[in-house]
Design an enzyme around this catalytic site. Structure first.
Site, PDB file in Angstrom:
ATOM      1  N   TRP A  29      13.950  28.244  24.215  1.00  0.00           N
ATOM      2  CA  TRP A  29      13.260  28.170  25.507  1.00  0.00           C
ATOM      3  C   TRP A  29      14.187  27.813  26.672  1.00  0.00           C
ATOM      4  O   TRP A  29      13.730  27.365  27.727  1.00  0.00           O
ATOM      5  CB  TRP A  29      12.080  27.189  25.437  1.00  0.00           C
ATOM      6  CG  TRP A  29      11.378  27.192  24.115  1.00  0.00           C
ATOM      7  CD1 TRP A  29      11.020  28.304  23.383  1.00  0.00           C
ATOM      8  CD2 TRP A  29      10.998  26.058  23.322  1.00  0.00           C
ATOM      9  NE1 TRP A  29      10.431  27.921  22.200  1.00  0.00           N
ATOM     10  CE2 TRP A  29      10.399  26.550  22.133  1.00  0.00           C
ATOM     11  CE3 TRP A  29      11.084  24.676  23.508  1.00  0.00           C
ATOM     12  CZ2 TRP A  29       9.910  25.706  21.133  1.00  0.00           C
ATOM     13  CZ3 TRP A  29      10.587  23.837  22.519  1.00  0.00           C
ATOM     14  CH2 TRP A  29      10.006  24.359  21.347  1.00  0.00           C
ATOM     15  N   GLY A  30      15.482  27.986  26.456  1.00  0.00           N
ATOM     16  CA  GLY A  30      16.422  27.740  27.560  1.00  0.00           C
ATOM     17  C   GLY A  30      16.867  26.295  27.679  1.00  0.00           C
ATOM     18  O   GLY A  30      17.604  25.953  28.617  1.00  0.00           O
ATOM     19  N   ILE A  31      16.460  25.450  26.739  1.00  0.00           N
ATOM     20  CA  ILE A  31      16.838  24.027  26.807  1.00  0.00           C
ATOM     21  C   ILE A  31      18.351  23.867  26.608  1.00  0.00           C
ATOM     22  O   ILE A  31      18.947  24.520  25.746  1.00  0.00           O
ATOM     23  CB  ILE A  31      16.043  23.246  25.722  1.00  0.00           C
ATOM     24  CG1 ILE A  31      14.580  23.154  26.167  1.00  0.00           C
ATOM     25  CG2 ILE A  31      16.638  21.870  25.470  1.00  0.00           C
ATOM     26  CD1 ILE A  31      13.653  22.643  25.111  1.00  0.00           C
ATOM     27  N   ASP A  58       7.898  30.552  26.932  1.00  0.00           N
ATOM     28  CA  ASP A  58       7.226  31.824  26.648  1.00  0.00           C
ATOM     29  C   ASP A  58       6.663  32.499  27.898  1.00  0.00           C
ATOM     30  O   ASP A  58       6.168  31.833  28.810  1.00  0.00           O
ATOM     31  CB  ASP A  58       6.037  31.595  25.707  1.00  0.00           C
ATOM     32  CG  ASP A  58       6.472  31.154  24.321  1.00  0.00           C
ATOM     33  OD1 ASP A  58       7.665  30.881  24.117  1.00  0.00           O
ATOM     34  OD2 ASP A  58       5.591  31.082  23.449  1.00  0.00           O
ATOM     35  N   ASP A  89      12.941  29.871  16.313  1.00  0.00           N
ATOM     36  CA  ASP A  89      12.182  29.094  17.302  1.00  0.00           C
ATOM     37  C   ASP A  89      12.576  27.609  17.246  1.00  0.00           C
ATOM     38  O   ASP A  89      13.451  27.222  16.455  1.00  0.00           O
ATOM     39  CB  ASP A  89      10.681  29.292  17.018  1.00  0.00           C
ATOM     40  CG  ASP A  89       9.846  29.317  18.293  1.00  0.00           C
ATOM     41  OD1 ASP A  89      10.310  28.836  19.325  1.00  0.00           O
ATOM     42  OD2 ASP A  89       8.703  29.827  18.223  1.00  0.00           O
TER      43      ASP A  89
END
Ligand SMILES: *[C@@H]1O[C@H](CO)[C@@H](O)[C@H](O)[C@H]1NC(C)=O
Ligand SMILES: *[C@@H]1O[C@H](CO)[C@@H](O)[C@H](O)[C@H]1NC(C)=O
Ligand SMILES: *[C@@H]1O[C@H](CO)[C@@H](O)[C@H](O)[C@H]1NC(C)=O
Ligand SMILES: *[C@@H]1O[C@H](CO)[C@@H](O)[C@H](O)[C@H]1NC(C)=O
Ligand SMILES: *[C@@H]1O[C@H](CO)[C@@H](O)[C@H](O)[C@H]1NC(C)=O
Ligand SMILES: *[C@@H]1O[C@H](CO)[C@@H](O)[C@H](O)[C@H]1NC(C)=O
Ligand SMILES: *[C@@H]1O[C@H](CO)[C@@H](O)[C@H](O)[C@H]1NC(C)=O
Length: 666
Positions: free
Chosen positions: A201-203, A222, A155
């Site tokens: 988270w796709g950053i 999420d 994460d």
């Protein structure tokens, strides 16, 4: 670096060109990983009892045999302080037997053991601080290996030093990449290959770099336990579908199926779309604990062997978005499967059950020898041009098509009836109304006697001369948008098939539109904002852009004086829902098209960005995508076409997608 970007830009031009990145090719996750994880149901409060009972349930319910094998213990398992020797450890109250024993239990069930950690100084907010792996990557990888893990979900909380390590920083000054590379290297130094699930988270558009470090990457923030999360997630997935392949899977997040937040049709849609987009299939519902067991309805969704088969297909190609009807509330996705098969999904966004139609040409096909309608539990044979079925509220029509033919080719034996020297073709599809479709007639053989054929479509009849040795002959004919066109051909030589091609049409670049209000034309670097090289931004209800477009609507046989024509819009949207994803963020933007003062037609476009929103060229706002839309109301002569965003409530504030240009199939 520059040349890589240039290459990617050129790759993204072709619709089907795979954008596969150099990948970590270690034999792990050749098909999307499947399993169960604690987070969606138990949040950051897993404990030994629930982990053991859910792991056992995977076996008891037969889910392990269907492929669900990873058991992931998500956030909340560790503690704030490391051991005196610096090792991470588990919360002893929650996991009294300890992680090695829990791992052993999972392995003894024939399953795989997954843990969670974080590329920051603490794991994501749980109320209590828990140690993250930042600066401890090597030791933690070794510790995980000593527990015999099979997977690590990694994460991204508390990771950004220069902003004081906040829980989340959605616009960090540096890419998360390096922190993920540190853990990837530490894992690679261990004796066993493990599944590395990148969750930042796709950053920074990880599709471009994550495949070389791990096996899966989260495409967005999420999932939330609400139906609207499905639309947002699909909008985020749309520009990433070409990045899926063996060992590199876009992760749409753990599923909510079984959590009693979705209806059965909604769960079918959720599961179907995750499956055909090649997301990992990770069950997030409680399968079995002291209080709960999964419902039969949800279990049957998760156990559907056809759908699992689509996900685990050896080809590893993701389905992609083909068409979206925003006003009508449905859309079509499709993709190839092994064995020449195709999977297609028609999602019903409307909150009511209704009949929906898939036009096979929208997914590149004309007919299918066999169509399996998965959720309606029906198998049909010899489906031609179109398939209609009822779809539940928020449900999905999910089809497997076998023995298919290519769009635009009509064999006489399948599509025609013959009477004397007349061959009449039925169910001919056209996506636009035009007098200028090209039809090519293929004869069954050569015949010295043939001199001419008579070809009739609507009121138009054309006499087409045929040279004695010709095997085929072409002409242009009128067809109406839709699937009920007919053509009759009178010929003394029998006809094998016909081919129909759309008119080539005309392209109208944004540079030929008149700017209204504060809409703005912007030039993009070479190779971007394709195919024009510039785009118009800041379009809303007041700041519209317009063009006068000539059209010819005569001779189509249409009863009315106006007709429908098909447009393909090149648009750009990189408005990624990150902080807003917990709420109503949808990662979409609207555009409206209104013709000759008629009602605006809405197209709500997904993301199109294929580069980093932080550091990439144009910050991902130079990557265009296309979607087609049928616009009614064309009249003979000049037509006034207005692109705007005439739907949103707060009209002056809400910007539509950026507009690059449109291709009119006239
Ligand atoms: C484990 O978690 C479940 C579900 O949250 C809870 O009901 C149970 O009390 C917990 N057990 C322990 C020992 O904390
Ligand atoms: C272990 O988890 C329990 C329940 O969340 C919590 O009350 C306790 O403080 C945790 N122990 C440690 C050492 O963090
Ligand atoms: C740290 O201590 C724990 C508990 O005694 C032990 O299991 C682990 O192997 C130790 N780690 C290292 C790197 O020595
Ligand atoms: C539909 O339109 C597209 C243009 O995007 C064209 O390539 C395709 O051949 C058309 N299909 C039919 C059956 O008209
Ligand atoms: C088709 O047959 C009719 C008579 O049945 C004849 O008049 C006509 O010329 C024929 N057309 C062609 C194109 O062969
Ligand atoms: C019909 O299409 C052809 C090629 O596709 C094009 O050259 C021609 O201009 C078109 N004619 C009309 C009237 O649109
Ligand atoms: C697009 O328009 C629809 C209909 O007005 C609206 O519900 C939706 O919120 C709009 N989407 C965006 C991103 O503004």
């Amino acid at each position: 670096m520059l040349s890589t970007l240039a290459l990617l830009a050129s790759l993204s031009l072709g619709v089907d060109s795979a954008a596969l990145q150099p990948r970590l090719d270690d034999g792990v996750a050749e098909t999307p990983p499947m399993g169960w994880s604690s987070y969606n149901h138990y949040s950051c409060s897993p404990n030994e009892t629930t982990i053991r009972s859910n792991a056992k349930a995977l076996v008891d319910l037969g889910l392990d045999e269907l492929g669900y094998r990873y058991v992931g213990i998500d956030c909340g398992w560790t503690v704030a302080d490391r051991l005196p020797n610096g090792s991470l450890t588990w919360n002893e109250t929650m996991f009294p037997s300890g992680f090695p024993a829990v791992g052993q239990y999972i392995h003894d069930l024939g399953l795989l053991f997954g843990v969670y950690e974080d590329a920051g100084i603490k794991t994501c907010s749980t109320g209590a601080d828990q140690a993250g792996s930042l600066y401890h990557e090597q030791q933690d990888a070794a510790t995980f290996m000593s527990w015999n893990i099979d997977a690590l979900k990694y994460d991204n909380c508390y990771s950004q030093e220069d902003t004081g390590y906040p829980n989340t920083d959605y616009a960090p000054s540096t890419s998360p990449r390096l922190r993920y590379a540190n853990m990837a290297d530490s894992l690679a130094a261990q004796s066993k290959k493990v599944l590395f699930q990148i969750c930042e988270w796709g950053i920074d558009f990880p599709a471009l770099w994550a495949p070389s470090l791990g096996h899966t990457w989260r495409i967005g923030n999420d999932i939330i336990p609400a139906w609207r999360a499905i639309f947002r997630t699909l909008n985020q997935a749309a520009p990433q579908t070409s990045f899926a392949g063996p060992g590199q899977w876009p992760d749409l997040d753990m599923m909510e199926v079984g959590n009693n937040v979705l209806t059965t049709p909604e769960e079918q849609t959720h599961f179907s779309m995750w499956a055909i987009l090649k997301s990992p299939l990770v069950i997030g519902g409680a399968l079995k604990d002291e209080w709960k067991s999964i419902s039969d309805a949800s279990l049957s969704v998760l156990s559907n062997k056809d759908v699992i088969g689509f996900n685990q297909d050896s080809l590893g190609h993701s389905a992609s978005l083909r068409r979206r009807w925003s006003d009508q509330g449905y859309e079509v996705w499709s993709g190839p499967l092994s064995g020449g098969r195709t999977v297609a999904a028609v999602v019903n966004w409307a909150g009511e059950a209704r009949e929906l139609t898939l036009n096979l040409p929208d997914i590149g096909l004309q007919s299918a020898g066999i169509v399996k309608d998965i959720w309606n539990k029906k198998t049909l044979s010899n489906v031609k041009t179109t398939y209609t079925a009822s779809v539940g509220a928020h449900g999905v029509m999910l089809l497997e098509l076998q023995d298919t033919t290519t769009a635009g080719v009509y064999a006489s034996e399948d599509f025609a009836t013959v009477s004397g020297n007349k061959t009449t073709f039925h169910s001919l599809y056209a996506n636009t109304t035009s007098t200028n479709h090209t039809v090519t007639v293929e004869f069954a053989g050569l015949a010295a006697t043939k001199t001419a054929i008579l070809l009739q479509s609507f009121s138009k009849a054309v006499q087409v001369p045929v040279a004695p040795s010709a095997r085929s002959v072409s002409t242009t004919i009128p067809l109406t948008a839709g699937y009920s066109n007919e053509i009759t051909i009178s010929s003394t030589v029998s006809i094998k098939s016909i081919r129909i091609a759309s008119p080539s049409g005309t392209y109208y670049a944004c540079t030929s539109f008149t700017l209204g209000g504060s809409s703005k034309l912007e030039e993009c670097d070479a190779g971007f904002c394709t195919p024009v090289g510039s785009k118009i931004g800041y379009i809303n209800a007041e700041n519209t852009v317009h063009a006068t477009i000539p059209a010819s609507v005569t001779e189509t046989g249409s009863e009315t004086s106006t007709t429908s024509k098909y447009l393909e819009i090149d648009y750009i949207n990189n408005d990624i829902a990150l902080a807003t994803s917990w709420d109503w963020g949808s990662s979409s933007r609207n555009l409206t098209i209104s013709l000759n003062g008629g009602d605006p037609v809405r197209l709500e476009v997904p993301l199109s960005g294929r580069h980093s929103e932080l550091f990439g060229p144009g910050k991902g706002w130079w990557d265009s995508s296309k979607l087609g839309i049928l616009i009614d109301g064309w009249k003979n002569g000049p037509n006034d076409l207005v692109i705007g965003n005439e739907v949103a409530g707060d009209v002056s504030q809400t910007y539509g997608a950026d507009f690059v240009g449109l291709h009119l199939y006239d």
